[in-house]
Write a protein that holds these residues in place. Sequence first.
Motif, PDB file in Angstrom:
ATOM      1  N   THR A  35      26.234 -61.134  90.347  1.00 49.47           N
ATOM      2  CA  THR A  35      26.178 -60.093  89.317  1.00 49.47           C
ATOM      3  C   THR A  35      24.739 -59.643  89.080  1.00 49.47           C
ATOM      4  O   THR A  35      24.455 -58.438  89.019  1.00 49.47           O
ATOM      5  CB  THR A  35      26.796 -60.613  87.997  1.00 49.47           C
ATOM      6  N   ILE A  36      23.826 -60.606  88.967  1.00 53.40           N
ATOM      7  CA  ILE A  36      22.417 -60.265  88.748  1.00 53.40           C
ATOM      8  C   ILE A  36      21.850 -59.511  89.949  1.00 53.40           C
ATOM      9  O   ILE A  36      21.154 -58.502  89.804  1.00 53.40           O
ATOM     10  CB  ILE A  36      21.595 -61.529  88.431  1.00 53.40           C
ATOM     11  N   VAL A  37      22.160 -59.992  91.147  1.00 51.51           N
ATOM     12  CA  VAL A  37      21.650 -59.351  92.369  1.00 51.51           C
ATOM     13  C   VAL A  37      22.161 -57.915  92.474  1.00 51.51           C
ATOM     14  O   VAL A  37      21.382 -56.982  92.712  1.00 51.51           O
ATOM     15  CB  VAL A  37      22.056 -60.173  93.616  1.00 51.51           C
ATOM     16  N   GLN A  38      23.457 -57.728  92.272  1.00 52.70           N
ATOM     17  CA  GLN A  38      24.026 -56.381  92.367  1.00 52.70           C
ATOM     18  C   GLN A  38      23.501 -55.484  91.246  1.00 52.70           C
ATOM     19  O   GLN A  38      23.212 -54.303  91.465  1.00 52.70           O
ATOM     20  CB  GLN A  38      25.557 -56.438  92.318  1.00 52.70           C
ATOM     21  N   GLY A  39      23.373 -56.052  90.042  1.00 51.33           N
ATOM     22  CA  GLY A  39      22.904 -55.266  88.897  1.00 51.33           C
ATOM     23  C   GLY A  39      21.462 -54.819  89.046  1.00 51.33           C
ATOM     24  O   GLY A  39      21.141 -53.645  88.828  1.00 51.33           O
ATOM     25  N   THR A  40      20.573 -55.735  89.449  1.00 46.32           N
ATOM     26  CA  THR A  40      19.173 -55.351  89.636  1.00 46.32           C
ATOM     27  C   THR A  40      19.025 -54.400  90.818  1.00 46.32           C
ATOM     28  O   THR A  40      18.211 -53.473  90.779  1.00 46.32           O
ATOM     29  CB  THR A  40      18.263 -56.586  89.819  1.00 46.32           C
ATOM     30  N   GLY A  41      19.840 -54.618  91.847  1.00 50.96           N
ATOM     31  CA  GLY A  41      19.823 -53.702  92.991  1.00 50.96           C
ATOM     32  C   GLY A  41      20.263 -52.307  92.594  1.00 50.96           C
ATOM     33  O   GLY A  41      19.662 -51.307  93.007  1.00 50.96           O
TER      34      GLY A  41
END
Length: 144
Positions: A35-41
Amino acid sequence: MLGILFSILAGAAMSFQGVFNTKLSERIGSWETNTIVQGTGLLLTVIIMLFFGKGSIKEVKNANKLYLLGGLLGVFIIFSVMEGMKSLGPTYAVSTILVAQLITAAVIEAFGLFGAAKVRFTLNEIVGVAIMIVGIIVFKWKVN
């Protein structure tokens, strides 16, 4: 030449990302990390698109809807890389991923799938992939 540079950078970035994501997931969980990876991306990509985008996001309505699955594949990729690295370690996981990518790309080209140009997969390529697979086995082989 620029394509080779970008491919090298992508490979290095994917290895770093896989290790970073795996380490983060050990602390907060795999799906939380995803979730964090996709959100920051997403956040970074929207900012870059607003300043440097040259296309038209409105044209998505005219694109083949199958190609919209790329984002879903991204979620699966991030999760799979983390789980592979957790159980196999970075080198063995990345080696296996590379062989799987190479074989998949060869099948896509051999059959001209998704509009890719058809390319013959000759004995040279088959031997090359076989050598890579043997290399992974030898690399991981534990001699007692």
